[in-house]
Write an enzyme that holds these catalytic residues in place. Structure first.
Site, PDB file in Angstrom:
ATOM      1  N   GLY A 129      14.069  -2.480 -69.915  1.00  0.00           N
ATOM      2  CA  GLY A 129      14.503  -3.715 -70.346  1.00  0.00           C
ATOM      3  C   GLY A 129      15.048  -3.857 -69.148  1.00  0.00           C
ATOM      4  N   HIS A 130      16.234  -3.701 -68.363  1.00  0.00           N
ATOM      5  CA  HIS A 130      15.855  -3.973 -66.836  1.00  0.00           C
ATOM      6  C   HIS A 130      15.255  -4.023 -65.662  1.00  0.00           C
ATOM      7  CE1 HIS A 130      19.997  -2.357 -68.110  1.00  0.00           C
ATOM      8  NE2 HIS A 130      21.030  -4.251 -68.157  1.00  0.00           N
ATOM      9  N   GLY A 183      16.206 -11.645 -69.096  1.00  0.00           N
ATOM     10  CA  GLY A 183      16.615 -11.328 -70.116  1.00  0.00           C
ATOM     11  C   GLY A 183      16.489 -11.860 -70.984  1.00  0.00           C
ATOM     12  N   LYS A 225      16.341 -10.833 -74.490  1.00  0.00           N
ATOM     13  CA  LYS A 225      17.466 -10.216 -75.514  1.00  0.00           C
ATOM     14  C   LYS A 225      19.014 -10.933 -75.310  1.00  0.00           C
ATOM     15  CE  LYS A 225      19.781  -6.001 -76.644  1.00  0.00           C
ATOM     16  NZ  LYS A 225      20.995  -5.694 -76.100  1.00  0.00           N
ATOM     17  N   ASP A 226      19.262 -11.432 -74.000  1.00  0.00           N
ATOM     18  CA  ASP A 226      20.487 -12.019 -74.308  1.00  0.00           C
ATOM     19  C   ASP A 226      20.236 -13.815 -74.393  1.00  0.00           C
ATOM     20  OD1 ASP A 226      22.898 -10.130 -73.888  1.00  0.00           O
ATOM     21  OD2 ASP A 226      20.545  -9.176 -72.786  1.00  0.00           O
ATOM     22  N   ARG A 242      24.296  -0.522 -74.438  1.00  0.00           N
ATOM     23  CA  ARG A 242      25.380   0.076 -75.488  1.00  0.00           C
ATOM     24  C   ARG A 242      24.661   1.619 -76.343  1.00  0.00           C
ATOM     25  NH1 ARG A 242      26.966  -5.147 -74.758  1.00  0.00           N
ATOM     26  NH2 ARG A 242      29.597  -4.907 -74.387  1.00  0.00           N
TER      27      ARG A 242
HETATM   28  P1  AMP Z   1      23.389  -6.108 -69.092  1.00  0.00           P
HETATM   29  O1  AMP Z   1      23.456  -4.902 -67.913  1.00  0.00           O
HETATM   30  O2  AMP Z   1      22.970  -5.887 -69.863  1.00  0.00           O
HETATM   31  O3  AMP Z   1      23.893  -7.291 -68.465  1.00  0.00           O
HETATM   32  O4  AMP Z   1      21.685  -6.683 -68.710  1.00  0.00           O
HETATM   33  C1  AMP Z   1      21.444  -7.654 -67.648  1.00  0.00           C
HETATM   34  C2  AMP Z   1      20.337  -8.314 -67.704  1.00  0.00           C
HETATM   35  O5  AMP Z   1      19.133  -7.263 -68.316  1.00  0.00           O
HETATM   36  C3  AMP Z   1      20.116  -9.168 -69.005  1.00  0.00           C
HETATM   37  O6  AMP Z   1      19.442 -10.519 -68.793  1.00  0.00           O
HETATM   38  C4  AMP Z   1      19.858  -8.806 -70.265  1.00  0.00           C
HETATM   39  O7  AMP Z   1      19.245  -9.903 -70.780  1.00  0.00           O
HETATM   40  C5  AMP Z   1      18.543  -8.108 -69.152  1.00  0.00           C
HETATM   41  N1  AMP Z   1      18.147  -6.810 -70.479  1.00  0.00           N
HETATM   42  C6  AMP Z   1      18.516  -6.428 -70.964  1.00  0.00           C
HETATM   43  N2  AMP Z   1      18.366  -5.632 -72.343  1.00  0.00           N
HETATM   44  C7  AMP Z   1      17.085  -6.024 -72.101  1.00  0.00           C
HETATM   45  C8  AMP Z   1      15.650  -5.302 -73.014  1.00  0.00           C
HETATM   46  N3  AMP Z   1      15.702  -4.804 -73.168  1.00  0.00           N
HETATM   47  N4  AMP Z   1      14.741  -6.540 -72.414  1.00  0.00           N
HETATM   48  C9  AMP Z   1      14.639  -7.591 -72.121  1.00  0.00           C
HETATM   49  N5  AMP Z   1      15.944  -7.598 -71.239  1.00  0.00           N
HETATM   50  C10 AMP Z   1      17.283  -6.932 -70.791  1.00  0.00           C
END
Ligand code: AMP
Length: 278
Positions: free
Chosen positions: A33-34, A144, A146-147, A184
């Site tokens: 995803g990242h 993303g 996702k959030d 997570r």
């Molecule tokens: P995080 O490390 O969880 O703070 O996420 C960092 C970035 O990656 C944020 O913009 C999230 O929305 C994005 N992100 C996390 N998981 C996904 C996913 N499954 N698909 C797309 N973007 C994602």
């Protein structure tokens, strides 16, 4: 690719870059995803900066700040072949040498859904996003879907504070099973991974009802029925306006966002899906 940990080193590396630059902000424990954000960023700008920082301000008491996975070496190994120019991975003291006194108030969208369960979360998110954007000064930043609520709040901050960059949204990357990728997910046992499928299944069942011309009330009912009896504890499962995050009336039309948060064992997961209501 350079890996830097201080603002000073970051500034030095940025000074060497010519052309457009993009920012991808993460908390590490990187997954596909990242990497989908990074792929867009590297394709659409000359240089890409990725930040890796587990931001204490966005965790509430009793949440998983200490337990959050920290896998910097593996993260760097994933980013190197992805064409990233600079990784900024500061320690907490570098970003917060003292408790910040000036805070960002994220406004009303931060009080519902995620913000209701996690009241200080979005203020903490916007604080770090604003700081890192100031340090990197990118033309583009990728977040993303996702959030979704976070994305909406960042867009609002950029507009309301006249921040001089463009925000681009990237679709949710899912496992083949439908499970939304998340750092997570590493907390989940094999049995819990199966249980966790109830979230994306409920969203998909709600979307199927929308695609079959179901009214807003029916879309939400289909999603709720789908998750009933699953081995998860639902925090919320709602159909909201994708901009205000207010719940849609049963007879509403147009764009909606089905959003879910649920505990799978002790792990709290979120997911969402856009729907179009005829
Ligand atoms: P995080 O490390 O969880 O703070 O996420 C960092 C970035 O990656 C944020 O913009 C999230 O929305 C994005 N992100 C996390 N998981 C996904 C996913 N499954 N698909 C797309 N973007 C994602």
């Amino acid at each position: 690719m350079k890996v830097v940990t201080t603002k000073e080193e970051l500034a030095r590396e940025l000074a060497k870059l010519e052309g457009t630059r993009s920012l991808v902000m993460t908390m590490g424990a990187l997954h596909e995803g990242h990497l989908s954000l990074v792929e867009r960023a590297t394709a659409e700008t000359d240089h890409t900066i990725v930040s890796i920082f587990v931001n204490p301000l966005q965790f509430g008491p009793g949440e998983d700040y200490e337990a959050y996975p920290r896998t910097l070496d593996a993260d760097v190994a994933l980013l190197e072949p992805a064409g990233v120019d600079v990784v900024f991975a500061p320690e907490v003291e570098e970003m917060y040498p003292r408790e910040p006194l000036v805070r960002i108030n994220p406004g009303p969208v931060a009080t519902v859904l995620e913000g209701k369960t996690r009241p200080t979360h979005f203020a903490g998110v916007l604080q770090i996003v604003h700081k890192v954007m100031n340090l990197v000064r990118p033309q583009l930043a990728y977040f993303g879907q996702k959030d979704a609520q976070q994305l909406a709040l960042i867009r609002t901050m950029v507009a309301d504070l006249d921040m001089n960059l463009e925000i681009r949204a990237v679709p949710i990357k899912r496992e083949e099973s439908g499970l939304a990728m998340s750092s997570r997910n590493s907390y989940l046992s094999q049995a819990e991974r199966e249980d966790a499928l109830a979230l994306s299944r409920a969203l998909a069942d709600g979307k199927a009802a929308a695609d079959a011309s179901g009214a807003a009330g029916e879309v939400l009912a289909a999603a709720r029925e789908s998750i009933e009896g699953a081995n998860v504890r639902v925090d919320y499962l709602v159909l909201v306006d994708p901009e205000t995050f207010q719940e849609l009336e049963a007879g509403a039309h147009g764009a909606g966002l089905l959003a879910v948060a649920a505990y799978v064992g002790p792990t709290r997961l979120i997911d969402n899906m856009e729907v179009s209501i005829a």
